[in-house]
Structures are given as structure tokens and as C-alpha cells.
Design a protein around this motif. Structure first.
Motif, PDB file in Angstrom:
ATOM      1  N   LYS A  48       0.832  -1.206   0.000  1.00 59.93           N
ATOM      2  CA  LYS A  48       0.000   0.000   0.000  1.00 59.93           C
ATOM      3  C   LYS A  48       0.865   1.255   0.000  1.00 59.93           C
ATOM      4  N   LYS A  49       1.875   1.269   0.863  1.00 59.73           N
ATOM      5  CA  LYS A  49       2.784   2.423   0.895  1.00 59.73           C
ATOM      6  C   LYS A  49       3.501   2.579  -0.443  1.00 59.73           C
ATOM      7  N   GLN A  50       3.947   1.458  -0.996  1.00 58.70           N
ATOM      8  CA  GLN A  50       4.640   1.497  -2.286  1.00 58.70           C
ATOM      9  C   GLN A  50       3.739   2.086  -3.371  1.00 58.70           C
ATOM     10  N   ASN A  51       2.499   1.624  -3.409  1.00 51.70           N
ATOM     11  CA  ASN A  51       1.553   2.125  -4.412  1.00 51.70           C
ATOM     12  C   ASN A  51       1.285   3.620  -4.218  1.00 51.70           C
ATOM     13  N   ASN A  52       1.110   4.015  -2.954  1.00 53.04           N
ATOM     14  CA  ASN A  52       0.801   5.416  -2.665  1.00 53.04           C
ATOM     15  C   ASN A  52       1.941   6.352  -3.079  1.00 53.04           C
ATOM     16  N   TYR A  80       2.738  11.580 -10.126  1.00 54.53           N
ATOM     17  CA  TYR A  80       1.817  12.708 -10.269  1.00 54.53           C
ATOM     18  C   TYR A  80       2.576  14.041 -10.204  1.00 54.53           C
ATOM     19  N   ILE A  81       3.508  14.144  -9.259  1.00 59.37           N
ATOM     20  CA  ILE A  81       4.313  15.369  -9.140  1.00 59.37           C
ATOM     21  C   ILE A  81       5.125  15.590 -10.414  1.00 59.37           C
ATOM     22  N   TYR A  82       5.771  14.562 -10.906  1.00 57.64           N
ATOM     23  CA  TYR A  82       6.601  14.667 -12.116  1.00 57.64           C
ATOM     24  C   TYR A  82       5.771  15.160 -13.297  1.00 57.64           C
ATOM     25  N   LYS A  83       4.583  14.566 -13.464  1.00 55.95           N
ATOM     26  CA  LYS A  83       3.734  14.933 -14.598  1.00 55.95           C
ATOM     27  C   LYS A  83       3.073  16.300 -14.399  1.00 55.95           C
ATOM     28  N   THR A  84       2.614  16.576 -13.189  1.00 53.93           N
ATOM     29  CA  THR A  84       1.932  17.842 -12.917  1.00 53.93           C
ATOM     30  C   THR A  84       2.863  19.034 -13.124  1.00 53.93           C
ATOM     31  N   LEU A  85       4.103  18.903 -12.667  1.00 55.43           N
ATOM     32  CA  LEU A  85       5.069  19.986 -12.814  1.00 55.43           C
ATOM     33  C   LEU A  85       5.716  20.014 -14.204  1.00 55.43           C
ATOM     34  N   LYS A  86       5.383  19.007 -15.029  1.00 56.31           N
ATOM     35  CA  LYS A  86       5.963  18.891 -16.382  1.00 56.31           C
ATOM     36  C   LYS A  86       7.489  18.794 -16.313  1.00 56.31           C
ATOM     37  N   LEU A  87       7.967  17.918 -15.422  1.00 54.61           N
ATOM     38  CA  LEU A  87       9.404  17.702 -15.298  1.00 54.61           C
ATOM     39  C   LEU A  87       9.911  16.888 -16.479  1.00 54.61           C
ATOM     40  N   LYS A  88      11.223  16.955 -16.688  1.00 55.44           N
ATOM     41  CA  LYS A  88      11.887  16.187 -17.738  1.00 55.44           C
ATOM     42  C   LYS A  88      13.171  15.603 -17.168  1.00 55.44           C
ATOM     43  N   GLY A  89      13.709  14.614 -17.866  1.00 53.32           N
ATOM     44  CA  GLY A  89      14.984  14.054 -17.433  1.00 53.32           C
ATOM     45  C   GLY A  89      14.872  13.304 -16.124  1.00 53.32           C
ATOM     46  N   PHE A  90      15.910  13.440 -15.285  1.00 54.06           N
ATOM     47  CA  PHE A  90      15.974  12.713 -14.018  1.00 54.06           C
ATOM     48  C   PHE A  90      15.375  13.550 -12.896  1.00 54.06           C
ATOM     49  N   SER A  91      14.707  12.876 -11.955  1.00 57.40           N
ATOM     50  CA  SER A  91      14.293  13.536 -10.718  1.00 57.40           C
ATOM     51  C   SER A  91      14.368  12.518  -9.593  1.00 57.40           C
ATOM     52  N   ARG A  92      14.533  13.036  -8.375  1.00 59.28           N
ATOM     53  CA  ARG A  92      14.501  12.170  -7.198  1.00 59.28           C
ATOM     54  C   ARG A  92      13.789  12.930  -6.096  1.00 59.28           C
ATOM     55  N   SER A  93      12.682  12.370  -5.636  1.00 63.13           N
ATOM     56  CA  SER A  93      11.870  13.025  -4.606  1.00 63.13           C
ATOM     57  C   SER A  93      12.023  12.283  -3.286  1.00 63.13           C
ATOM     58  N   GLU A  94      12.028  13.056  -2.189  1.00 61.16           N
ATOM     59  CA  GLU A  94      12.165  12.477  -0.850  1.00 61.16           C
ATOM     60  C   GLU A  94      10.830  12.593  -0.123  1.00 61.16           C
ATOM     61  N   PHE A  95      10.438  11.510   0.526  1.00 61.70           N
ATOM     62  CA  PHE A  95       9.174  11.472   1.268  1.00 61.70           C
ATOM     63  C   PHE A  95       9.399  10.842   2.639  1.00 61.70           C
ATOM     64  N   ILE A  96       8.534  11.183   3.582  1.00 62.76           N
ATOM     65  CA  ILE A  96       8.463  10.490   4.868  1.00 62.76           C
ATOM     66  C   ILE A  96       7.027  10.011   5.044  1.00 62.76           C
ATOM     67  N   PHE A  97       6.877   8.755   5.436  1.00 58.72           N
ATOM     68  CA  PHE A  97       5.540   8.189   5.635  1.00 58.72           C
ATOM     69  C   PHE A  97       5.015   8.511   7.028  1.00 58.72           C
ATOM     70  N   ILE A  98       3.789   9.022   7.066  1.00 58.92           N
ATOM     71  CA  ILE A  98       3.012   9.109   8.302  1.00 58.92           C
ATOM     72  C   ILE A  98       1.837   8.161   8.098  1.00 58.92           C
ATOM     73  N   GLY A  99       1.865   7.040   8.805  1.00 65.86           N
ATOM     74  CA  GLY A  99       0.937   5.964   8.472  1.00 65.86           C
ATOM     75  C   GLY A  99       1.278   5.458   7.078  1.00 65.86           C
ATOM     76  N   ASP A 100       0.269   5.356   6.226  1.00 73.44           N
ATOM     77  CA  ASP A 100       0.508   4.907   4.852  1.00 73.44           C
ATOM     78  C   ASP A 100       0.662   6.063   3.873  1.00 73.44           C
ATOM     79  N   GLU A 101       0.601   7.302   4.392  1.00 78.41           N
ATOM     80  CA  GLU A 101       0.600   8.469   3.511  1.00 78.41           C
ATOM     81  C   GLU A 101       1.990   9.082   3.382  1.00 78.41           C
ATOM     82  N   PRO A 102       2.468   9.288   2.137  1.00 82.72           N
ATOM     83  CA  PRO A 102       3.773   9.917   1.937  1.00 82.72           C
ATOM     84  C   PRO A 102       3.685  11.437   2.021  1.00 82.72           C
ATOM     85  N   TYR A 103       4.561  12.030   2.819  1.00 85.67           N
ATOM     86  CA  TYR A 103       4.663  13.483   2.936  1.00 85.67           C
ATOM     87  C   TYR A 103       5.925  13.928   2.190  1.00 85.67           C
ATOM     88  N   LEU A 104       5.755  14.868   1.276  1.00 78.89           N
ATOM     89  CA  LEU A 104       6.877  15.312   0.442  1.00 78.89           C
ATOM     90  C   LEU A 104       7.840  16.182   1.236  1.00 78.89           C
TER      91      LEU A 104
END
Length: 325
Positions: free
Chosen positions: A250-254, A261-285
Motif C-alpha cells: 500500500k505504501k509502495q503504491n501510494n 503525479y508530481i513529475y507529470k503535474t510539474l511537467k518535469l523532464k529528465g531525471f528527478s529524485r523526490s524524498e518522502f516520509i511516511f506518516i501511516g501509509d501516507e507519503p509526505y513530500l
């Protein structure tokens, strides 16, 4: 016909040395049958190509070219390995866009936006992206410790707003230590962000465009030996980077869905790496990096390798995507 590739590295920030390592790895692994690669060093004082004999050749900034003997070398594409300013904050992206030279990073606006943690989080919150509670300061602002801690609580993180690799970051447990942490962050940037502490599993998610498809790479779990994922943990072996992460489906899917969604919404290109911390099953950016480290030990190349993409493939795909722009 082989393409001329400028691999830019260095930059103006504390990440200079890390950038040199990333650029050198790209140079080492690029397919020499397809590309003529030229390491280009970007410093505050000069831009130059460093040849195999360690001789420096000045870069003509008017058209981003170099002169080798009687030949003028112009570049078909730029591989951006500059972490921090001016390679990750939109400055060089805008320069290459003006010169109409393709480059491997995202466009200038997206680069500037993602590099500014405050602005990035402000843009993404209306899209439903969860993040820590934040308090922002500009250099010269009155520091009201009571107001800050009423909003973010203790412990909290004090960070430079526009800096990478955990330079200028502190974890603060006591109000008496807040002033020192703020001063440290202002040594890196004239804007800082103070965030509430999120107590949960930290993960890093690589999202790239690979052979024309937006691809989320295997997720990495960050386990720091230090109090948090600081410079020592990132670059001096004081952490475990476990890929794939030991998280539920569930966490993996979330987190996969949010990162894509972030990559597509911001119209990113190339490489990106986002950092998250889970609170319960929810990822916080926490943040989005658009020029992530590219050494053999760096997180994104590790993720790509587990996904079945080796370094020559990874770097070639970035160049070919850039050439399509």
C-alpha cells in the motif's frame, strides 16, 4: 555522425565536489562510439573544457563553444551534472534555452521552482500533496522563536531554502538552539525554511523519462546512522540505502502514484529524485531534486540498476530525450 556532448559539472555551491564526481561518472560511461564527450567545468571565475592532458580550454559564453587548435567545437547537447546553483535552479537552463542548445535537465521554470523548497511546496499543496508544517524566513527578518515553535513544534528542522546535499541543515530539540541553527542555514542561503519533524520511514523515489516513458524506479528506504539524513549519512557511509524499500504494498503504491503525479503535474523532464516520509501509509513530500547525484554509489543509479538499466543506458536515454526537445 557522432554527437558532441558537453558534460557540465562544478557550479557555485557547496555541492561543487559532488558535482565533479557525478560529471566524471557520466563522462566515463557515455558510449564513445556514439558521442564525443567533453567535460566542461563551471566555476564562479571561469568555464573551461579540461582535456585529457589536464589543459584548460576557455568556453566562449557567447555561443557555448570551445576552440581546439584550429577547430571550433560546438555542442549538439548538454548533459547537466551541476548540482545546486547555477545548474539546478534554472539559470543555466535559461542560458541554454536562449542559445537553443538541448540539455538533459528540466526547463528553466521547473528547475527554479523545484530548487526553491518554499515555492515548490506552496505550488503543490493545492494539488493535495501532503507536506510538513513550515515557517519561512528571509535574511533580515525578525526572528520570533515563540511564533516559530508555536507553528512547527519541537523537534524541528531548520534548512536553507535553496540548497542541496543537506548543507546548512540542523535538527533542533530545544528553543535555545534555534538561533544557532538559523544562523547556520543563513550561511548557505538568504532564505530558510523551518519544518515540523515528521516521525516515519524516509524513502527516496526516482522518476525519470526513459525511452519516452515516465518511469518510477524502485523505491529506496533511507536508514541513517546519524540523527537524520545529513551530509555524512549521504556521502560518508553513515546510512543504509535499502532498495527496494522494506515497505508495504500500500505504501509502495501510494508513494509511486504521488511521485509520478508530481513529475507529470510539474511537467518535469529528465531525471528527478523526490524524498518522502511516511506518516501511516501516507507519503509526505520533503523535496524534489531535478539534478540528482549520478555517481555509482548515488541513489538514482542504484535504483536504475535494480530496474535493469545500466549507467550507459541511463545516460544515453537522457541525451536522446534531450535531443527530441
Amino acid at each position: 555522425m557522432k554527437k558532441n556532448v558537453a558534460i557540465i559539472m562544478g557550479g557555485f555551491s557547496s555541492e561543487y565536489g559532488i558535482s565533479i564526481k557525478s560529471g566524471s561518472v557520466v563522462h566515463k560511461h557515455l558510449n564513445s562510439k556514439k558521442y564525443n564527450s567533453y567535460p566542461i567545468y563551471i566555476t564562479k571565475h571561469s568555464w573551461y573544457y579540461l582535456d585529457e592532458n589536464k589543459i584548460e580550454h576557455h568556453v566562449n559564453k557567447n555561443d557555448f563553444s570551445i576552440q581546439l587548435n584550429d577547430e571550433k567545437i560546438k555542442f549538439d547537447v548538454v548533459f547537466n551534472a551541476v548540482h545546486g546553483t547555477p545548474g539546478e535552479d534554472g539559470i543555466l537552463q535559461a542560458y541554454f534555452e536562449l542559445l537553443n542548445i538541448p540539455h538533459t535537465s528540466c526547463d528553466s521554470y521547473q528547475s527554479a521552482l523545484t530548487f526553491n523548497k518554499r515555492d515548490l511546496l506552496s505550488v503543490l499543496k493545492p494539488y493535495g500533496i501532503k507536506c510538513a508544517t513550515s515557517y519561512f524566513l528571509n535574511l533580515g527578518d525578525v526572528v520570533d522563536a515563540t511564533a516559530i515553535l508555536e507553528k512547527v513544534g519541537l523537534p524541528c528542522f531548520v534548512k536553507a531554502n535553496k540548497a542541496g546535499s543537506s548543507f546548512g541543515i540542523s535538527k533542533v530539540y530545544e528553543e535555545s538552539k534555534l538561533g544557532v541553527a538559523i544562523k547556520k542555514a543563513f550561511n548557505e542561503d538568504d532564505e530558510i525554511i523551518i519544518e515540523s519533524f515528521l516521525d516515519g520511514t524516509e524513502v527516496s523515489v526516482g522518476v525519470i523519462t526513459f525511452k519516452g516513458e515516465v518511469t518510477v524506479l524502485p523505491i529506496t528506504e533511507i536508514v541513517s546512522e546519524n540523527d537524520f539524513f545529513d551530509y555524512e549519512a549521504k556521502y560518508e557511509g553513515k546510512s543504509q540505502e535499502i532498495t527496494p524499500a522494506r515497505i508495504s504494498q500500500k505504501k509502495q503504491n501510494n508513494v509511486t502514484e504521488v511521485a509520478r503525479y508530481i513529475y507529470k503535474t510539474l511537467k518535469l523532464k529528465g531525471f528527478s529524485r523526490s524524498e518522502f516520509i511516511f506518516i501511516g501509509d501516507e507519503p509526505y513530500l520533503i523535496e524534489v531534486n531535478t539534478t540528482p547525484g549520478l555517481t555509482e554509489e548515488s541513489i538514482l543509479p542504484q535504483q536504475a540498476n535494480i530496474h535493469g538499466i545500466d549507467l550507459p543506458e541511463l545516460f544515453e536515454s537522457a541525451l536522446e530525450e534531450a535531443l527530441k526537445k
